[in-house]
Enzyme design. Structure first.
Site, PDB file in Angstrom:
ATOM      1  N   GLU A  62       0.918  -1.224  -0.024  1.00  0.00           N
ATOM      2  CA  GLU A  62      -0.053  -0.020  -0.015  1.00  0.00           C
ATOM      3  C   GLU A  62       0.771   1.332   0.033  1.00  0.00           C
ATOM      4  O   GLU A  62       2.037   1.135   0.564  1.00  0.00           O
ATOM      5  CB  GLU A  62      -0.970  -0.078   1.357  1.00  0.00           C
ATOM      6  N   ASP A 101     -19.140  -9.255  -9.777  1.00  0.00           N
ATOM      7  CA  ASP A 101     -18.912  -8.325  -8.538  1.00  0.00           C
ATOM      8  C   ASP A 101     -18.240  -7.043  -8.748  1.00  0.00           C
ATOM      9  O   ASP A 101     -18.420  -5.912  -8.388  1.00  0.00           O
ATOM     10  CB  ASP A 101     -18.272  -9.203  -7.534  1.00  0.00           C
TER      11      ASP A 101
END
Length: 287
Positions: free
Chosen positions: A208, A233
């Site tokens: 991240e 999805d």
């Protein structure tokens, strides 16, 4: 761009090489030898990468994919200048076929001949492994395209975008998110399991970025029962969430969609949009 500057693992280049072999065997032999040299160098670079630590701060899945692509380009560039292997192969194979040695790159090799009982063919070269080869990329697109087309119906999310993100997040399917028992989560998109997610979850180490600085963290990701479920999805999230409304306003423009995805906060990588646009530009949805 001439044939010698393309990878033999590219299907179109293989067909051109076969045609060249019929019309000009000597020239085709030199080209095939250069392609083999390129594949060999690519394998060597890949082995060197795998022999080094892969746990650094910047060793994300996306970085590994682009490193593999860079190695492939580097190998092709090195082989175009020649490191001697192609010269030796041409010399030996010319003897086996009863012809005179042909120089590669304008100079005849001076190294001793190799013991090769059979001539090199494009087919033989095409089965050798290569990091993120054209065949690997197209195989991934061909396998996932039906799921992308199906998910696109009713949501309006372009299959090109779905396949691009799936390829980027999973390294063309080579580094998919796994469950604790090693089974597949089918999550090709790196979609995290937020508080509202009630399905299965896979916990993995990921990279991240905060203020442009990479950090390694364990994150929870959604897990599915199939690729079709994963694509649906993702399409629902992009097509029905107002947060991504700007993405569908780009009219299928790859760069525009990539910029809109990053602007909406899909990923924390500051270079995500550029990477996604490049991946989408590499895909051949016609198969």
């Amino acid at each position: 761009m001439n044939l010698s500057s393309k990878l033999a693992l590219d299907t179109q280049s293989l067909e051109q090489l076969r045609a060249q072999a019929k019309n000009s065997p000597d020239k085709a032999l030199k080209t095939a030898a250069q392609q083999f040299e390129s594949v060999f160098l690519n394998m060597m670079l890949k082995s060197m990468r795998e022999a080094t630590s892969q746990d650094g701060m910047f060793d994300s899945e996306q970085t590994k994919m682009f490193t593999g692509m860079l190695d492939q380009q580097l190998a092709q560039s090195m082989s175009s200048r020649g490191v001697g292997l192609a010269d030796i192969m041409v010399k030996q194979l010319s003897r086996n076929m009863g012809g005179q040695p042909a120089a590669v790159g304008g100079a005849e090799a001076s190294a001793p001949p190799l013991d090769m009982p059979k001539p090199l063919t494009p087919t033989a070269a095409s089965v050798l492994p290569s990091a993120y080869s054209a065949n690997t990329q197209q195989d991934f697109v061909n396998r996932m395209l039906p799921h992308a087309v199906q998910a696109s119906r009713g949501t309006g999310v372009p299959p090109q975008l779905m396949l691009g993100q799936a390829a980027l997040e999973s390294g063309w399917g080579r580094r998919e998110i796994r469950m604790p028992d090693g089974s597949n989560s089918y999550n090709l998109f790196g979609i995290k399991a937020n508080a509202g997610w009630t399905g299965k979850v896979a916990e993995v180490m990921t990279t991240e970025y905060r203020n442009g600085v990479a950090h390694k963290e364990v994150e929870k990701f959604r897990a599915y029962s199939s690729y079709a479920e994963a694509f649906q999805d993702y399409a629902n999230m992009i097509g029905k969430n107002p947060r991504y409304a700007e993405v569908l306003q780009q009219g299928g423009d790859a760069a525009g969609m990539a910029q809109a995805i990053q602007k909406a906060g899909y990923a924390t990588d500051p270079k995500y949009a550029d990477k996604l646009a490049r991946v989408m530009g590499m895909m051949n949805l016609a198969g």
